[in-house]
Design a protein around this motif. Structure first.
Motif, PDB file in Angstrom:
ATOM      1  N   VAL A 146      42.991  21.756  -3.043  1.00  0.00           N
ATOM      2  CA  VAL A 146      42.253  21.537  -4.117  1.00  0.00           C
ATOM      3  C   VAL A 146      42.705  21.478  -5.454  1.00  0.00           C
ATOM      4  CG1 VAL A 146      42.442  23.990  -3.739  1.00  0.00           C
ATOM      5  CG2 VAL A 146      39.935  23.004  -4.915  1.00  0.00           C
ATOM      6  N   PHE A 147      42.048  20.953  -6.653  1.00  0.00           N
ATOM      7  CA  PHE A 147      42.637  20.944  -8.071  1.00  0.00           C
ATOM      8  C   PHE A 147      41.600  21.162  -8.353  1.00  0.00           C
ATOM      9  CE2 PHE A 147      44.643  17.995  -5.823  1.00  0.00           C
ATOM     10  CZ  PHE A 147      46.575  18.104  -5.734  1.00  0.00           C
ATOM     11  N   ASP A 148      41.397  21.925  -9.976  1.00  0.00           N
ATOM     12  CA  ASP A 148      40.405  22.201 -11.147  1.00  0.00           C
ATOM     13  C   ASP A 148      40.349  20.049 -11.587  1.00  0.00           C
ATOM     14  OD1 ASP A 148      39.231  23.293 -13.574  1.00  0.00           O
ATOM     15  OD2 ASP A 148      41.432  23.637 -14.917  1.00  0.00           O
ATOM     16  N   ILE A 149      40.148  20.174 -12.719  1.00  0.00           N
ATOM     17  CA  ILE A 149      39.672  18.847 -13.137  1.00  0.00           C
ATOM     18  C   ILE A 149      40.628  18.937 -14.995  1.00  0.00           C
ATOM     19  CG2 ILE A 149      38.571  17.192 -14.190  1.00  0.00           C
ATOM     20  CD1 ILE A 149      36.922  16.801 -11.393  1.00  0.00           C
ATOM     21  N   ASP A 150      38.934  19.816 -15.221  1.00  0.00           N
ATOM     22  CA  ASP A 150      39.807  19.634 -16.964  1.00  0.00           C
ATOM     23  C   ASP A 150      40.995  20.847 -16.817  1.00  0.00           C
ATOM     24  OD1 ASP A 150      37.230  19.011 -16.238  1.00  0.00           O
ATOM     25  OD2 ASP A 150      36.567  20.512 -18.272  1.00  0.00           O
ATOM     26  N   GLY A 151      41.300  19.742 -18.016  1.00  0.00           N
ATOM     27  CA  GLY A 151      43.519  20.596 -18.756  1.00  0.00           C
ATOM     28  C   GLY A 151      44.038  20.506 -17.172  1.00  0.00           C
TER      29      GLY A 151
ATOM     30  N   ALA B   5      42.015  31.119 -16.384  1.00  0.00           N
ATOM     31  CA  ALA B   5      41.926  32.208 -15.406  1.00  0.00           C
ATOM     32  C   ALA B   5      40.890  32.003 -14.625  1.00  0.00           C
ATOM     33  CB  ALA B   5      41.882  33.044 -16.455  1.00  0.00           C
ATOM     34  N   SER B   6      39.839  30.718 -14.672  1.00  0.00           N
ATOM     35  CA  SER B   6      38.889  31.120 -13.131  1.00  0.00           C
ATOM     36  C   SER B   6      39.682  30.580 -12.300  1.00  0.00           C
ATOM     37  CB  SER B   6      38.138  29.788 -14.522  1.00  0.00           C
ATOM     38  OG  SER B   6      38.115  28.868 -14.368  1.00  0.00           O
ATOM     39  N   ASP B   7      40.627  30.039 -12.964  1.00  0.00           N
ATOM     40  CA  ASP B   7      41.177  29.109 -11.375  1.00  0.00           C
ATOM     41  C   ASP B   7      41.769  30.326  -9.947  1.00  0.00           C
ATOM     42  OD1 ASP B   7      39.817  26.529 -11.523  1.00  0.00           O
ATOM     43  OD2 ASP B   7      41.949  26.674 -13.104  1.00  0.00           O
ATOM     44  N   ILE B   8      42.374  31.623 -10.911  1.00  0.00           N
ATOM     45  CA  ILE B   8      42.882  33.081 -10.154  1.00  0.00           C
ATOM     46  C   ILE B   8      42.765  32.972  -9.188  1.00  0.00           C
ATOM     47  CG2 ILE B   8      43.495  34.707  -9.687  1.00  0.00           C
ATOM     48  CD1 ILE B   8      44.351  34.767 -13.094  1.00  0.00           C
TER      49      ILE B   8
ATOM     50  N   ASN C 215      49.955  23.618 -17.094  1.00  0.00           N
ATOM     51  CA  ASN C 215      50.175  24.305 -17.775  1.00  0.00           C
ATOM     52  C   ASN C 215      49.387  25.625 -18.067  1.00  0.00           C
ATOM     53  OD1 ASN C 215      51.184  22.304 -18.375  1.00  0.00           O
ATOM     54  ND2 ASN C 215      50.148  20.787 -19.348  1.00  0.00           N
ATOM     55  N   PRO C 216      49.265  26.619 -17.559  1.00  0.00           N
ATOM     56  CA  PRO C 216      48.926  27.602 -17.823  1.00  0.00           C
ATOM     57  C   PRO C 216      48.499  28.159 -18.901  1.00  0.00           C
ATOM     58  CG  PRO C 216      50.742  28.384 -16.628  1.00  0.00           C
ATOM     59  CD  PRO C 216      50.411  27.287 -17.540  1.00  0.00           C
ATOM     60  N   GLU C 217      47.116  28.976 -19.127  1.00  0.00           N
ATOM     61  CA  GLU C 217      46.897  29.415 -20.465  1.00  0.00           C
ATOM     62  C   GLU C 217      47.022  31.364 -20.302  1.00  0.00           C
ATOM     63  OE1 GLU C 217      43.965  32.033 -20.566  1.00  0.00           O
ATOM     64  OE2 GLU C 217      43.754  31.726 -18.091  1.00  0.00           O
ATOM     65  N   LYS C 218      47.044  32.001 -20.839  1.00  0.00           N
ATOM     66  CA  LYS C 218      48.161  33.079 -20.720  1.00  0.00           C
ATOM     67  C   LYS C 218      47.674  34.178 -19.837  1.00  0.00           C
ATOM     68  CE  LYS C 218      49.737  37.058 -23.159  1.00  0.00           C
ATOM     69  NZ  LYS C 218      49.531  38.266 -22.935  1.00  0.00           N
ATOM     70  N   THR C 219      46.409  34.257 -19.799  1.00  0.00           N
ATOM     71  CA  THR C 219      45.739  34.783 -18.602  1.00  0.00           C
ATOM     72  C   THR C 219      46.105  34.625 -17.535  1.00  0.00           C
ATOM     73  OG1 THR C 219      43.828  35.871 -19.703  1.00  0.00           O
ATOM     74  CG2 THR C 219      43.834  35.974 -16.835  1.00  0.00           C
ATOM     75  N   LEU C 220      46.259  33.381 -16.998  1.00  0.00           N
ATOM     76  CA  LEU C 220      47.077  32.636 -15.550  1.00  0.00           C
ATOM     77  C   LEU C 220      48.148  32.372 -15.719  1.00  0.00           C
ATOM     78  CD1 LEU C 220      46.953  31.106 -13.180  1.00  0.00           C
ATOM     79  CD2 LEU C 220      46.021  29.591 -13.952  1.00  0.00           C
ATOM     80  N   PHE C 221      48.883  32.494 -16.627  1.00  0.00           N
ATOM     81  CA  PHE C 221      50.412  32.594 -16.808  1.00  0.00           C
ATOM     82  C   PHE C 221      50.585  34.092 -16.342  1.00  0.00           C
ATOM     83  CE2 PHE C 221      54.819  33.334 -19.161  1.00  0.00           C
ATOM     84  CZ  PHE C 221      55.348  32.646 -18.292  1.00  0.00           C
TER      85      PHE C 221
END
Length: 239
Positions: free
Chosen positions: A6-11, A183-186, A199-205
Motif C-alpha cells: 500500500v502506497f501513499d501518493i502525495d510526496g 505522520a498521517s501514514d504512521i 523521504n519522511p518528515e520529522k515526526t515520521l522519521f
C-alpha cells in the motif's frame, strides 16, 4: 491469501502534493478569490524560505481552509477540469524509488493499493495511470449536482481504511509492505510487516528510527537507505 503493498501518493509516488495542485488549478480557472489566493501564495513562500518550523503546516492549513470554503461553490465539472489539468502535468513526475518498487511488486503478483488524502477525482486518475488495483481518496459529498461541503478525509484514518481493503480483497498481512512520507501514514505503516518511511518528515522519521523501520531517501538522482550503525548514528547506503 495474496500479499499486498500500500502506497501513499502525495510526496511518496508523486513529487508534489496533488491536493495543493488541484487547489492551484482551480485558482487558475479564476474560481478562487484573488486576495485569498495571494494569502496562500505568501504562506507557501514563507514555507519555501523556511521562516519557521511550522511554515508548511501554516501554508497547508490556509490552503485547506480556503478549499473547504470554495468547494460548495464548485460544480463537479469544474472539479474535473482541475483534476484533468493536474493529471496531465503531474502524472509522470514521480520518484524513481516508488515507481520502480511498484513495477517490481507488480511482477511479483502483489496486489497494489493506495490511500491518499487528496481528492478522489485526481487520485482515481493517478492510480489507474500507474496500474494500481484499488485505492481510496478523500471524498466530497455531492447533492443535486453540487458539493455540500461535507467530506470524508482518507488521511484521517489510513489504518481503518487499510483494514477494510484487506478484508474486502481477502489479503494477508504476511509479507505486506507500506510506503509513506508523513505522520498521517504512521498508523498504516504500523500494520504491515515491512514499513518503509520514504523521504519522511520529522515526526515520521523519529517514529521510524525508534521502531527500526526502513528509511529511504531519494535526493536528485541518488536513492539512499539509512542504516543504524551504533546508538542514534546512521550512515547512508546507496541502493
Amino acid at each position: 491469501m495474496k500479499k499486498f503493498a500500500v502506497f501513499d501518493i502525495d510526496g511518496t509516488l508523486i513529487r508534489w502534493q496533488l491536493y495543493h495542485a488541484v487547489a492551484e488549478a482551480l485558482a487558475k480557472q479564476g474560481l478562487l478569490d484573488p486576495k485569498i489566493h495571494q494569502t496562500i501564495k505568501d504562506a507557501r513562500m514563507r514555507w519555501k524560505k523556511r521562516t519557521h518550523t511550522d511554515a508548511f503546516r501554516d501554508y497547508e492549513g490556509r490552503l485547506v481552509s480556503a478549499y473547504d470554503r470554495l468547494i460548495t461553490q464548485l460544480t463537479p465539472e469544474q472539479m474535473q477540469v482541475a483534476a484533468n489539468s493536474v493529471f496531465n502535468e503531474y502524472r509522470d513526475q514521480v520518484y524513481t524509488y516508488t515507481r520502480d518498487l511498484i513495477a517490481q511488486l507488480k511482477d511479483r503478483k502483489y496486489l497494489l493499493l493506495a490511500i491518499s488524502g487528496s481528492q478522489t477525482e485526481i487520485v482515481d486518475k493517478i492510480a489507474k495511470h500507474w496500474g494500481l488495483d484499488d485505492w481510496v481518496g478523500s471524498t466530497y459529498t455531492q447533492k443535486g449536482g453540487r458539493y455540500t461541503g461535507a467530506k470524508i478525509v482518507a488521511s484521517a484514518d489510513k489504518a481503518k481504511i487499510l483494514d477494510k481493503l484487506v478484508t474486502e480483497h481477502k489479503l494477508s498481512y504476511k509479507g505486506s509492505i507500506a510506503v509513506g512520507d508523513s505522520a498521517s501514514d504512521i498508523k498504516m505503516l504500523e500494520l504491515v510487516e515491512l514499513p518503509i518511511a520514504f523521504n519522511p518528515e520529522k515526526t515520521l522519521f523519529d517514529h521510524a528510527r525508534q521502531h527500526d523501520w526502513k528509511i529511504v531517501v531519494e535526493r536528485k538522482n541518488v536513492v539512499y537507505e539509512l542504516e543504524r550503525t551504533s546508538g542514534i548514528h546512521y550512515w547512508l547506503k546507496t541502493i
